[in-house]
Design an enzyme around this catalytic site. Structure first.
Site, PDB file in Angstrom:
ATOM      1  N   GLY A  54       0.812  -1.214   0.000  1.00 47.98           N
ATOM      2  CA  GLY A  54       0.000   0.000   0.000  1.00 47.98           C
ATOM      3  C   GLY A  54       0.840   1.256   0.000  1.00 47.98           C
ATOM      4  N   GLU A  55       1.915   1.247   0.796  1.00 51.04           N
ATOM      5  CA  GLU A  55       2.821   2.401   0.820  1.00 51.04           C
ATOM      6  C   GLU A  55       3.509   2.571  -0.529  1.00 51.04           C
ATOM      7  OE1 GLU A  55       6.324   4.501   3.442  1.00 51.04           O
ATOM      8  OE2 GLU A  55       5.732   2.454   3.952  1.00 51.04           O
ATOM      9  N   ALA A  56       3.908   1.466  -1.137  1.00 47.33           N
ATOM     10  CA  ALA A  56       4.566   1.550  -2.448  1.00 47.33           C
ATOM     11  C   ALA A  56       3.629   2.140  -3.495  1.00 47.33           C
ATOM     12  CB  ALA A  56       5.046   0.165  -2.887  1.00 47.33           C
TER      13      ALA A  56
END
Length: 142
Positions: free
Chosen positions: A62-64
């Site tokens: 999700g962060e990526a």
């Protein structure tokens, strides 16, 4: 989408390049634009000891995807981003198949961006909701 800097130079949005962790997790890019970045990731190989999709895998992917969406925007005016905050709520588990990760902008600013990232299972059920905030900065000088 392209934008023009004060110099009159037109910049194309950055094209997503998978990192080593992304490749190890089996991430595939499905769609990429300033308005939306979509990727998939297999549950297999990204589980915790009880056979469920690992919460850390959800956060990492999700962060990526949220950061890629922010960089696509910032790159159009010659900038990059650095993450300053990410938070997530896990709604349900996944045990098989692919999850789909979709990042859409909440706010695109010249100094800061925020994106909502939804992770859904193969039945489009919400697995996890993330919000990521990135600071827009100058590209590092090499």
């Amino acid at each position: 989408m392209t934008t023009t800097q004060n110099t009159g130079q037109t910049l194309e949005p950055w094209s997503i390049e998978l990192g080593e962790l992304d490749r190890k997790m089996g991430v595939q890019i499905i769609e990429e634009s300033i308005d939306k970045v979509v990727a998939t990731m297999p549950v297999a190989g990204n589980t915790q000891s009880f056979g469920l999709l690992h919460g850390g895998a959800s956060l990492a992917v999700g962060e990526a995807v949220g950061s890629w969406a922010a960089v696509k925007f910032a790159s159009t005016f010659g900038k990059v981003v650095v993450g300053v905050d990410v938070n997530a709520t896990h709604h349900r588990s996944a045990t098989a198949g692919l999850v789909t990760i979709t990042a859409t902008p909440i706010k695109l600013g010249r100094r800061m961006t925020s994106h909502e990232v939804l992770i859904t299972d193969h039945e489009q059920r919400r697995i996890c909701t993330l919000r990521i905030t990135n600071l827009v900065v100058d590209k590092p000088k090499h």
